[in-house]
Design a protein around this motif. Structure first.
Motif, short mmCIF file in Angstrom:
data_model
loop_
_atom_site.label_atom_id
_atom_site.label_comp_id
_atom_site.label_asym_id
_atom_site.label_seq_id
_atom_site.Cartn_x
_atom_site.Cartn_y
_atom_site.Cartn_z
N ALA A 124 -0.38 -3.10 2.66
CA ALA A 124 -0.78 -3.98 3.64
C ALA A 124 -0.11 -4.95 3.97
N VAL A 125 0.40 -5.76 3.02
CA VAL A 125 1.50 -6.75 2.98
C VAL A 125 2.91 -6.44 3.61
N ILE A 126 3.18 -5.27 2.78
CA ILE A 126 4.72 -4.58 3.20
C ILE A 126 4.70 -4.28 4.68
N THR A 127 3.61 -3.58 5.08
CA THR A 127 3.64 -3.22 6.50
C THR A 127 3.16 -4.41 7.52
N GLU A 128 3.03 -5.41 6.91
CA GLU A 128 2.64 -6.61 7.88
C GLU A 128 1.33 -6.32 8.66
N GLN A 129 0.64 -6.21 8.10
CA GLN A 129 -0.92 -5.98 8.65
C GLN A 129 -2.19 -7.03 8.18
N PRO A 130 -1.82 -8.24 8.48
CA PRO A 130 -2.83 -9.19 8.06
C PRO A 130 -4.27 -8.81 8.11
N GLN A 131 -4.62 -8.29 9.44
CA GLN A 131 -6.06 -8.05 9.55
C GLN A 131 -6.59 -6.97 8.48
N LEU A 132 -5.72 -5.97 8.15
CA LEU A 132 -6.17 -5.14 6.95
C LEU A 132 -6.21 -5.75 5.90
N VAL A 133 -5.16 -6.53 5.41
CA VAL A 133 -5.13 -7.68 4.02
C VAL A 133 -6.66 -8.26 4.10
N GLU A 134 -6.93 -8.79 5.18
CA GLU A 134 -8.29 -9.73 4.88
C GLU A 134 -9.53 -8.41 4.73
N ARG A 135 -9.66 -7.30 5.24
CA ARG A 135 -10.73 -6.39 5.10
C ARG A 135 -10.40 -5.82 3.69
N LEU A 136 -9.20 -5.60 3.26
CA LEU A 136 -9.18 -4.99 1.72
C LEU A 136 -9.80 -6.19 0.63
N LEU A 137 -9.42 -7.42 0.96
CA LEU A 137 -9.95 -8.50 0.09
C LEU A 137 -11.39 -8.59 0.06
N LYS A 138 -11.95 -8.61 1.48
CA LYS A 138 -13.30 -8.70 1.33
C LYS A 138 -14.22 -7.54 1.10
N ALA A 139 -13.54 -6.58 0.98
CA ALA A 139 -14.11 -5.29 0.42
C ALA A 139 -14.15 -5.15 -1.14
N GLY A 140 -13.34 -6.02 -1.83
CA GLY A 140 -13.07 -6.08 -3.20
C GLY A 140 -11.90 -5.62 -3.66
N CYS A 141 -10.68 -5.60 -3.12
CA CYS A 141 -9.60 -5.30 -3.64
C CYS A 141 -9.10 -6.27 -4.24
N ASP A 142 -8.53 -6.27 -5.68
CA ASP A 142 -8.07 -7.22 -6.55
C ASP A 142 -6.66 -7.65 -6.20
N PRO A 143 -6.64 -8.95 -5.83
CA PRO A 143 -5.28 -9.44 -5.39
C PRO A 143 -4.46 -9.91 -6.53
N CYS A 144 -4.91 -9.81 -7.85
CA CYS A 144 -4.12 -10.07 -8.90
C CYS A 144 -3.41 -8.82 -9.52
N VAL A 145 -3.53 -7.46 -9.14
CA VAL A 145 -2.79 -6.47 -9.34
C VAL A 145 -1.48 -6.54 -9.25
N ALA A 146 -0.61 -6.13 -10.38
CA ALA A 146 0.74 -6.34 -9.78
C ALA A 146 1.47 -4.71 -9.88
N ASP A 147 2.60 -4.85 -9.01
CA ASP A 147 3.19 -3.63 -8.97
C ASP A 147 4.25 -3.39 -10.26
N ASP A 148 5.09 -2.28 -10.15
CA ASP A 148 6.02 -2.02 -11.29
C ASP A 148 7.10 -2.95 -11.54
N SER A 149 7.24 -4.02 -10.66
CA SER A 149 8.28 -5.03 -10.78
C SER A 149 7.49 -6.42 -11.06
N GLY A 150 6.12 -6.30 -11.27
CA GLY A 150 5.40 -7.36 -11.66
C GLY A 150 4.76 -8.08 -10.44
N ASN A 151 4.97 -7.76 -9.21
CA ASN A 151 4.84 -8.63 -7.82
C ASN A 151 3.32 -8.19 -7.60
#
Length: 309
Positions: free
Chosen positions: A120-147
């Motif tokens: 959602a961040v890569i595709t620049e969809q901030p409203q979707l980012v907010e929905r995901l966070l409020k639904a319980g998506c973990d912001p501390c999960v890192a990808d295969d580069s540690g990001n």
């Protein structure tokens, strides 16, 4: 591309505890990747056509009927939610998120270990980012580069996504801004390397340590600004309280890194503030040897030199 069902899908969460380096050891520098095969996915017209024809309903009866879609993944490891975000099918994504509120499905990672939040961040969809966070998506999960998603927002200069993440994760913000990726860079380093001064200011206001050293070579954001020959960033970091006398792992101050470079504005800014005894290069080493020891990723280049080959 066919979407197949899989059972017992192994979800791997990358958290702060198991990625922090041990004292005295360097983390290997790896190449950052944040594309998730985005371009290739968008080119698959057949999959896009099938996806757009799908409908997700919210009734309890239909929800049970569609339960298997949570275990369906593509050959790239993308779930139905990943695909909805990649194809910017917003309404489908909203419906899936609604059906998956606080469900482990929201932590699902593809083969690049990207969650829906990363995409959602890569595709620049901030409203979707907010929905995901409020639904319980973990912001501390890192990808295969540690990001984390916040690293990506800082790397891409996404003020909108940065604002949504920091506003919705205030309890975790101290850990998030200091968390290093696999290149040893925290969010302040990422913003500095890419020259996003407004994000640098915001991160410092949020409590980021302006003198934090990246773990590959011990450079602070001020060292990085000198490497990038960015006088505006150097000036702002000094105004924000950056320590001009901080040494990297090679024993060099930011002023030492001005030797052999032509930006007199940067040199004069640092000369006035650097302690007199730290203005001369260490006798036993040179800036060149320090530069040779530095490793960095593909898109984090200093002075047009690519390291780590």
């Amino acid at each position: 591309m066919d979407i197949h069902r899989v059972s017992n899908h192994n979800q791997m969460d990358n958290n702060f505890d198991n990625t922090e380096p041990k004292h005295g050891k360097m983390l290997p520098c790896q190449e950052d990747r944040v594309d998730s095969g985005l371009d290739s996915m968008k080119e698959e017209d057949e999959l896009a056509s099938e996806f757009e024809g799908m409908s997700v309903h919210t009734s309890e009866e239909i929800q049970q009927e569609y339960e298997p879609w949570r275990t369906a993944v593509t050959e790239d490891g993308d779930t139905l939610l990943h695909l909805a975000i990649i194809h910017e099918s917003t309404e489908h994504a909203y419906q899936i998120i609604k059906l998956s509120h606080n469900h482990p499905f929201l932590k699902a990672q593809n083969h690049q270990r990207q969650t829906a939040l990363h995409l959602a961040v890569i595709t620049e969809q901030p409203q979707l980012v907010e929905r995901l966070l409020k639904a319980g998506c973990d912001p501390c999960v890192a990808d295969d580069s540690g990001n984390t998603a916040l690293h990506i927002a800082c790397k891409r200069g996404s003020l909108a996504c940065f604002g949504v993440i920091t506003q919705n994760c205030q309890r975790q913000i101290a850990s998030m801004v200091s968390f290093p990726n696999y290149n040893g860079h925290n969010c302040l380093h990422m913003a500095s390397i890419n020259g996003y001064i407004s994000l640098v200011e915001s991160l410092v206001q949020l409590g980021a340590d302006i003198n934090a050293q990246e773990q590959c070579s011990g450079r602070t954001s001020l060292h990085l600004a000198v490497d990038l020959q960015n006088p505006a960033l150097v000036r702002r970091l000094l105004e924000l309280g950056a320590d001009v006398n901080c040494l990297n792992y090679g024993g060099f101050t930011p002023y030492h890194l001005t030797y052999g470079r032509h930006n007199e504005e940067i040199r004069s800014q640092l000369y006035e503030k650097t302690a007199q005894y730290l203005r001369e290069l260490p006798e036993s080493e040179s800036e060149a040897s320090d530069m040779e020891d530095l490793d960095t990723s593909e898109d984090e280049l200093y002075d047009d030199i690519k390291f780590g080959k």
